[in-house]
Design a protein around this motif. Structure first.
Motif, PDB file in Angstrom:
ATOM      1  N   PRO A 193       0.725  -1.186  -0.025  1.00 37.25           N
ATOM      2  CA  PRO A 193      -0.125   0.112  -0.064  1.00 37.25           C
ATOM      3  C   PRO A 193       0.963   1.212  -0.016  1.00 37.25           C
ATOM      4  CG  PRO A 193       0.074  -1.002   2.201  1.00 37.25           C
ATOM      5  CD  PRO A 193       0.775  -2.046   1.529  1.00 37.25           C
ATOM      6  N   GLY A 194       0.338   2.346  -0.662  1.00 41.39           N
ATOM      7  CA  GLY A 194       0.766   3.747  -0.391  1.00 41.39           C
ATOM      8  C   GLY A 194       1.708   3.951  -1.421  1.00 41.39           C
ATOM      9  N   TYR A 195       1.882   3.089  -2.550  1.00 38.78           N
ATOM     10  CA  TYR A 195       2.950   3.771  -3.572  1.00 38.78           C
ATOM     11  C   TYR A 195       2.002   4.287  -4.746  1.00 38.78           C
ATOM     12  CZ  TYR A 195       6.442   0.706  -1.876  1.00 38.78           C
ATOM     13  OH  TYR A 195       7.408   0.093  -1.052  1.00 38.78           O
ATOM     14  N   ARG A 196       2.855   5.205  -5.582  1.00 36.50           N
ATOM     15  CA  ARG A 196       2.001   6.081  -6.630  1.00 36.50           C
ATOM     16  C   ARG A 196       1.684   5.010  -7.824  1.00 36.50           C
ATOM     17  NH1 ARG A 196       5.407  11.403  -7.827  1.00 36.50           N
ATOM     18  NH2 ARG A 196       3.646  11.632  -9.221  1.00 36.50           N
ATOM     19  N   GLY A 197       2.643   4.076  -7.876  1.00 38.47           N
ATOM     20  CA  GLY A 197       2.408   3.387  -9.126  1.00 38.47           C
ATOM     21  C   GLY A 197       3.177   1.916  -8.853  1.00 38.47           C
ATOM     22  N   TYR A 198       2.798   0.978  -9.863  1.00 36.89           N
ATOM     23  CA  TYR A 198       3.360  -0.626  -9.388  1.00 36.89           C
ATOM     24  C   TYR A 198       3.958  -0.774 -10.849  1.00 36.89           C
ATOM     25  CZ  TYR A 198       0.845  -0.339  -5.196  1.00 36.89           C
ATOM     26  OH  TYR A 198       0.105   0.147  -4.182  1.00 36.89           O
ATOM     27  N   LEU A 199       5.208  -1.414 -10.877  1.00 34.89           N
ATOM     28  CA  LEU A 199       5.776  -1.771 -12.174  1.00 34.89           C
ATOM     29  C   LEU A 199       5.840  -3.360 -12.092  1.00 34.89           C
ATOM     30  CD1 LEU A 199       7.696   0.808 -11.272  1.00 34.89           C
ATOM     31  CD2 LEU A 199       8.574   0.390 -13.717  1.00 34.89           C
ATOM     32  N   LEU A 200       5.143  -4.006 -13.260  1.00 37.28           N
ATOM     33  CA  LEU A 200       5.144  -5.499 -13.221  1.00 37.28           C
ATOM     34  C   LEU A 200       6.224  -5.976 -14.237  1.00 37.28           C
ATOM     35  CD1 LEU A 200       3.105  -6.906 -11.650  1.00 37.28           C
ATOM     36  CD2 LEU A 200       2.459  -4.604 -12.180  1.00 37.28           C
ATOM     37  N   TYR A 201       6.444  -7.209 -14.043  1.00 32.94           N
ATOM     38  CA  TYR A 201       7.769  -7.896 -14.870  1.00 32.94           C
ATOM     39  C   TYR A 201       7.033  -8.530 -16.092  1.00 32.94           C
ATOM     40  CZ  TYR A 201      11.671 -11.131 -15.511  1.00 32.94           C
ATOM     41  OH  TYR A 201      12.789 -11.679 -15.920  1.00 32.94           O
ATOM     42  N   TYR A 202       7.848  -8.149 -17.260  1.00 31.59           N
ATOM     43  CA  TYR A 202       7.163  -8.511 -18.554  1.00 31.59           C
ATOM     44  C   TYR A 202       8.203  -9.591 -19.291  1.00 31.59           C
ATOM     45  CZ  TYR A 202       3.137  -5.750 -18.414  1.00 31.59           C
ATOM     46  OH  TYR A 202       1.803  -5.068 -17.916  1.00 31.59           O
ATOM     47  N   TYR A 203       7.911 -10.420 -20.116  1.00 29.80           N
ATOM     48  CA  TYR A 203       8.813 -11.166 -21.005  1.00 29.80           C
ATOM     49  C   TYR A 203       8.171 -10.669 -22.327  1.00 29.80           C
ATOM     50  CZ  TYR A 203      11.284 -15.001 -18.331  1.00 29.80           C
ATOM     51  OH  TYR A 203      11.859 -15.620 -17.595  1.00 29.80           O
ATOM     52  N   GLY A 204       9.079 -10.516 -23.273  1.00 34.24           N
ATOM     53  CA  GLY A 204       8.544 -10.219 -24.730  1.00 34.24           C
ATOM     54  C   GLY A 204       9.075 -11.193 -25.617  1.00 34.24           C
ATOM     55  N   PHE A 205       8.086 -11.604 -26.468  1.00 35.66           N
ATOM     56  CA  PHE A 205       8.214 -12.600 -27.384  1.00 35.66           C
ATOM     57  C   PHE A 205       8.165 -12.357 -29.029  1.00 35.66           C
ATOM     58  CE2 PHE A 205       7.264 -14.880 -23.758  1.00 35.66           C
ATOM     59  CZ  PHE A 205       8.102 -15.909 -23.720  1.00 35.66           C
ATOM     60  N   TYR A 206       8.951 -12.812 -29.959  1.00 35.76           N
ATOM     61  CA  TYR A 206       8.921 -12.705 -31.161  1.00 35.76           C
ATOM     62  C   TYR A 206       8.728 -14.397 -31.503  1.00 35.76           C
ATOM     63  CZ  TYR A 206      10.054  -8.112 -32.712  1.00 35.76           C
ATOM     64  OH  TYR A 206      10.109  -6.662 -32.757  1.00 35.76           O
ATOM     65  N   GLY A 207       7.347 -14.740 -31.786  1.00 29.48           N
ATOM     66  CA  GLY A 207       7.208 -16.410 -32.002  1.00 29.48           C
ATOM     67  C   GLY A 207       7.360 -16.855 -30.760  1.00 29.48           C
ATOM     68  N   HIS A 208       8.137 -17.927 -30.798  1.00 25.81           N
ATOM     69  CA  HIS A 208       8.477 -18.496 -29.383  1.00 25.81           C
ATOM     70  C   HIS A 208       9.881 -18.035 -28.909  1.00 25.81           C
ATOM     71  CE1 HIS A 208      10.311 -20.795 -32.581  1.00 25.81           C
ATOM     72  NE2 HIS A 208      11.428 -20.975 -31.808  1.00 25.81           N
ATOM     73  N   ILE A 209      10.485 -17.143 -29.431  1.00 26.06           N
ATOM     74  CA  ILE A 209      11.680 -16.621 -29.002  1.00 26.06           C
ATOM     75  C   ILE A 209      11.532 -15.625 -27.918  1.00 26.06           C
ATOM     76  CG2 ILE A 209      13.807 -15.458 -29.898  1.00 26.06           C
ATOM     77  CD1 ILE A 209      13.599 -18.255 -30.760  1.00 26.06           C
ATOM     78  N   LEU A 210      12.058 -16.114 -26.716  1.00 22.54           N
ATOM     79  CA  LEU A 210      12.111 -14.716 -25.706  1.00 22.54           C
ATOM     80  C   LEU A 210      13.223 -13.767 -26.206  1.00 22.54           C
ATOM     81  CD1 LEU A 210      11.476 -13.801 -23.027  1.00 22.54           C
ATOM     82  CD2 LEU A 210      13.017 -15.370 -21.989  1.00 22.54           C
ATOM     83  N   ARG A 211      12.739 -12.596 -26.275  1.00 23.47           N
ATOM     84  CA  ARG A 211      13.623 -11.527 -26.884  1.00 23.47           C
ATOM     85  C   ARG A 211      13.973 -10.321 -26.208  1.00 23.47           C
ATOM     86  NH1 ARG A 211      12.206  -6.624 -28.178  1.00 23.47           N
ATOM     87  NH2 ARG A 211      13.389  -6.675 -30.119  1.00 23.47           N
ATOM     88  N   GLY A 212      13.392 -10.245 -24.870  1.00 26.75           N
ATOM     89  CA  GLY A 212      13.596  -9.213 -23.893  1.00 26.75           C
ATOM     90  C   GLY A 212      12.707  -9.411 -22.707  1.00 26.75           C
TER      91      GLY A 212
END
Length: 341
Positions: free
Chosen positions: A148-167
């Protein structure tokens, strides 16, 4: 095996509903929509997974393809679909700013609609290729109570091209609903403006002990970072930038309308890649994309993520070359009831 059998969604939803009864906040999600179907966005799968996190979901659609017709098939009372024309100008298409512009119009509209509940409402900005993993539904839902008490929340993301994890990235996508919340740049994340003095006071109160103990200037320089919370979830949020090989060209063509900076002009004509395997195809797009984004962009090594690591709702369509609407997913969306009831 059918998608809802893979999910066992009814038992998940029942357990999830009990946990939600103990929470004193609401999460309102919103998703901009522009020609999602023709660009190969897995938007129905995104909507499905979002309904396990959101009390209500707003979709503002400005499509000229079949997307609007498909969205009209959705009959869930928690999904609110409205028409919003996308106005492309020379100014807002330099680097995709039109996406943030439309997203901010959506936020302003949501504030007007949700004004009676605004003090207990958190907003979550969802894009139409971002799928929540079923292992994270309850955890994401409980973030405002857990931190509680935060201005915002940063969530953790994976990025894909097809099945390739690229970021991998952290994206600020959840925040208390207010007029200070804005989508920025090309809409890739939110920012929370205003209220600086109050945030600074709260931060100093939390960090004063560290400052006094260590007496380092560097600690103070990082003080603003404590206004936000970085949240690692059990599984990342899966962002499928490009997954349907036959639709890649259409997506690039549409994005050229939104990004006039010339970056997309550097992408190869994907028709020249017809003869290579899927693995080679996605690797080539990763290389091109990295070159377009510039040397300063540090990305993950190009890794394959096993099928059973992906959200269950996506496993049947990964590896397909075109996006096809699954009627059973529409049916499942229409049967998911209110989280809090």
């Amino acid at each position: 095996m059918k998608p809802w059998e893979l999910h066992s969604h009814r038992s998940i939803f029942k357990r999830h509903r009990i946990k939600c009864l103990l929470m004193d906040h609401r999460i309102v999600c919103f998703m901009p929509s522009y020609n999602l179907f023709s660009q190969g966005y897995p938007f129905l799968e995104v909507i499905y997974s979002s309904l396990f996190v959101c009390d209500k979901m707003y979709i503002f659609d400005g499509s000229s393809d079949e997307t609007s017709k498909i969205l009209s098939m959705l009959r869930n009372e928690r999904i609110k679909i409205a028409r919003m024309e996308w106005n492309f100008t020379q100014r807002n298409t330099r680097r995709g700013e039109v996406i943030a512009e439309m997203s901010n119009r959506m936020i302003d509209q949501i504030i007007r609609i949700e004004k009676e509940n605004i003090s207990k409402t958190f907003i979550y900005y969802i894009q139409a290729n971002e799928v929540f993993h079923e292992d994270t539904y309850a955890q994401i839902r409980s973030i405002p109570d857990a931190y509680p008490g935060y201005r915002g929340y940063l969530l953790y993301y994976y990025g894909f091209y097809g099945h390739i994890l690229r970021g991998e990235q952290f994206r600020l996508r959840m925040a208390p609903l207010s007029k200070n919340v804005r989508a920025i740049h090309d809409g890739w994340t939110l920012n929370v403006f205003g209220g600086f003095l109050e945030s600074l006071k709260r931060t100093i109160r939390h960090e004063a002990g560290m400052l006094l103990r260590y007496g380092k200037l560097n600690d103070f320089l990082w003080i603003g970072n404590a206004m936000y919370r970085y949240v690692y979830t059990k599984k990342p949020i899966f962002r499928y930038s490009l997954i349907f090989r036959n639709i890649v060209a259409k997506k690039i063509q549409t994005h050229k309308i939104m990004f006039k900076s010339g970056a997309f002009e550097q992408l190869l004509d994907v028709s020249t890649l017809d003869s290579i395997s899927d693995d080679q195809f996605w690797m080539e797009l990763v290389k091109i994309s990295t070159k377009v984004q510039g040397k300063g962009k540090k990305e993950f090594p190009q890794l394959n993520v096993s099928l059973d690591e992906h959200p269950k709702i996506m496993r049947d369509i990964l590896g397909q070359r075109e996006y096809k609407i699954r009627e059973e997913i529409v049916k499942e969306i229409n049967t998911l009831s209110d989280i809090s009831n």
